[in-house]
Design an enzyme around this catalytic site. Sequence first.
Site, PDB file in Angstrom:
ATOM      1  N   GLU A 115      29.654 141.178   9.432  1.00 29.88           N
ATOM      2  CA  GLU A 115      31.013 140.872  10.344  1.00 29.88           C
ATOM      3  C   GLU A 115      32.026 140.710   9.243  1.00 29.88           C
ATOM      4  OE1 GLU A 115      30.386 137.956  13.279  1.00 29.88           O
ATOM      5  OE2 GLU A 115      28.415 138.631  13.621  1.00 29.88           O
ATOM      6  N   GLU A 134      22.898 132.793  14.409  1.00 29.64           N
ATOM      7  CA  GLU A 134      23.663 131.532  14.159  1.00 29.64           C
ATOM      8  C   GLU A 134      22.553 130.265  14.731  1.00 29.64           C
ATOM      9  OE1 GLU A 134      27.548 131.584  15.761  1.00 29.64           O
ATOM     10  OE2 GLU A 134      27.990 133.618  14.818  1.00 29.64           O
TER      11      GLU A 134
HETATM   12  O1  G3I Z   1      37.788 142.791  27.533  1.00 30.55           O
HETATM   13  C1  G3I Z   1      37.380 141.580  28.547  1.00 30.55           C
HETATM   14  C2  G3I Z   1      38.512 141.842  29.498  1.00 30.55           C
HETATM   15  O2  G3I Z   1      38.527 142.989  30.107  1.00 30.55           O
HETATM   16  C3  G3I Z   1      38.168 140.566  30.482  1.00 30.55           C
HETATM   17  O3  G3I Z   1      39.137 140.560  31.627  1.00 30.55           O
HETATM   18  C4  G3I Z   1      38.251 139.216  29.856  1.00 30.55           C
HETATM   19  C5  G3I Z   1      37.695 138.035  30.721  1.00 30.55           C
HETATM   20  O4  G3I Z   1      36.447 138.368  31.157  1.00 30.55           O
HETATM   21  O5  G3I Z   1      36.924 139.563  28.696  1.00 30.55           O
HETATM   22  C6  G3I Z   1      37.245 140.472  27.901  1.00 30.55           C
HETATM   23  O6  G3I Z   1      36.279 140.614  26.880  1.00 30.55           O
HETATM   24  C7  G3I Z   1      36.078 139.397  26.017  1.00 30.55           C
HETATM   25  C8  G3I Z   1      35.931 140.094  24.705  1.00 30.55           C
HETATM   26  O7  G3I Z   1      35.726 138.970  23.611  1.00 30.55           O
HETATM   27  C9  G3I Z   1      37.430 140.360  24.252  1.00 30.55           C
HETATM   28  O8  G3I Z   1      37.346 141.181  22.979  1.00 30.55           O
HETATM   29  C10 G3I Z   1      34.610 138.937  26.274  1.00 30.55           C
HETATM   30  O9  G3I Z   1      34.711 138.128  27.528  1.00 30.55           O
HETATM   31  C11 G3I Z   1      34.219 137.941  25.496  1.00 30.55           C
HETATM   32  O10 G3I Z   1      33.155 137.275  25.416  1.00 30.55           O
HETATM   33  C12 G3I Z   1      34.373 138.511  23.763  1.00 30.55           C
HETATM   34  O11 G3I Z   1      33.983 137.422  22.939  1.00 30.55           O
HETATM   35  C13 G3I Z   1      33.507 137.836  21.705  1.00 30.55           C
HETATM   36  C14 G3I Z   1      32.548 136.877  21.135  1.00 30.55           C
HETATM   37  O12 G3I Z   1      31.960 137.283  20.003  1.00 30.55           O
HETATM   38  C15 G3I Z   1      31.747 136.253  22.298  1.00 30.55           C
HETATM   39  O13 G3I Z   1      30.824 137.376  22.581  1.00 30.55           O
HETATM   40  C16 G3I Z   1      34.386 138.538  20.536  1.00 30.55           C
HETATM   41  O14 G3I Z   1      35.014 139.411  20.939  1.00 30.55           O
HETATM   42  C17 G3I Z   1      33.696 138.883  19.372  1.00 30.55           C
HETATM   43  O15 G3I Z   1      34.575 139.272  18.170  1.00 30.55           O
HETATM   44  C18 G3I Z   1      32.751 137.409  18.972  1.00 30.55           C
HETATM   45  O16 G3I Z   1      32.047 138.074  17.913  1.00 30.55           O
HETATM   46  C19 G3I Z   1      31.231 136.857  17.224  1.00 30.55           C
HETATM   47  C20 G3I Z   1      29.843 137.475  16.985  1.00 30.55           C
HETATM   48  O17 G3I Z   1      29.226 138.148  17.986  1.00 30.55           O
HETATM   49  C21 G3I Z   1      29.172 136.349  16.151  1.00 30.55           C
HETATM   50  N1  G3I Z   1      29.533 135.989  15.057  1.00 30.55           N
HETATM   51  C22 G3I Z   1      30.836 135.317  15.310  1.00 30.55           C
HETATM   52  C23 G3I Z   1      31.880 136.354  15.904  1.00 30.55           C
HETATM   53  C24 G3I Z   1      33.254 135.575  16.422  1.00 30.55           C
HETATM   54  O18 G3I Z   1      33.227 134.818  17.033  1.00 30.55           O
END
Ligand code: G3I
Length: 370
Positions: A274, A159
Amino acid sequence: MIGRRAVLASPALLGAGCASAQVPPPIPQAAAGPGLHARAAAKGLMFGAALNTGQLAEPDTTAAIRAECGLLVAEYEMKWDQVEPNRGDRRFRLPDRLMEFARVNRMAMRGHTLVWHESDPPWMGRLDARALANAMQDHIEATVGRWRGRIGTWDVVNEAVRAEDGRVDWLRRTRMLEVLGPDYIPAAFRAARAADPAARLAYNDFGCEHATVAARRKRMGVLALLRGLKRAGAPVDVLGVQAHLQAGQPFAADEWQDFLSDVAELGLTIEVTELDMNDRALPADVAARDAGSADLVRRFLEATLAQRAVRAVVTWGLSDRHSWVHAGRLPEHRRRDSARARPLPLDDAMRRKPMWHAIAIALDGAPSRA
Ligand code: G3I
């Protein structure tokens, strides 16, 4: 195997695309024949999904992944903020568990993602140019090197294009760009190639797919970046198109296929990385919503898979249960009614939805790469 002809002859399995078709209720997995990866592999393609280690504790989820996937990607646990929360403090336990699950189940892995402004570790903000360049080099060496020979494609940079930022090079104004300049992008690709010469290296981005002014600008910016990287001799092999599709937004197969042809002419292959559906613009009624989503997914994938440079389709999760869309981080994800989003091929109970059938039809009808 349910062939495309059989499916097309049975409205119940069509899922969408025929206004008169009765949209089938979600059906148990075994009822619709071979899984999506089996169908993809029959055409020399791969199908898979994103997952995280929390899902490994769910027997129905892991069973569905085994039934449908031949390719996995870490939804977030392989990203820089997760694997190096403090400078030099590298933590690979969780992504190692995903790698082991893939190995035991004979599945390939995508690496996602090495450099992305939304997963920059917090400590990065304090570094000057030399320190930041060294930190990025060290991160890529350590992370790519850890699974050397075991990752098929790495999303090296994610991105990095944003037309709205108004730069002549279409690049997004990120911390990396601000401190290191545009050369951070080829530098990341060169570091990844050195760390694992066997891995294919991808630039990955969203928002290219629809027939809208914004998507057309995004496609121009992505093409400009790819052409610049190729001219500079950067080792980029793949374009990842995220395909976070938006129900209600137009899709034009011809202009999309023109873009894919332009990318293929650069000598790149293409991966759908994705895929999911924002169904906010569709009615709350589940059957109608599923039908609308399935119709757009089928049209998108049929147009996409007609381009032989496309080699893989990955959905951003397999089941509605786990979709990032429920977090409502983006305003456009928040429905005005109380209906729960249904972005993915399986429902909360791991049953195959019309979107699953749409993907199956597109895979079964794809020209063979084998
Ligand atoms: O599961 C933990 C939880 O145990 C903890 O208490 C909490 C607080 O720290 O975090 C939780 O994990 C989070 C996770 O999502 C839950 O699914 C992570 O912090 C958080 O960073 C994560 O966000 C992800 C995001 O990217 C940022 O990395 C999303 O899952 C994920 O779907 C999203 O994916 C992105 C792709 O990488 C790039 N394209 C867009 C897409 C959607 O934004």
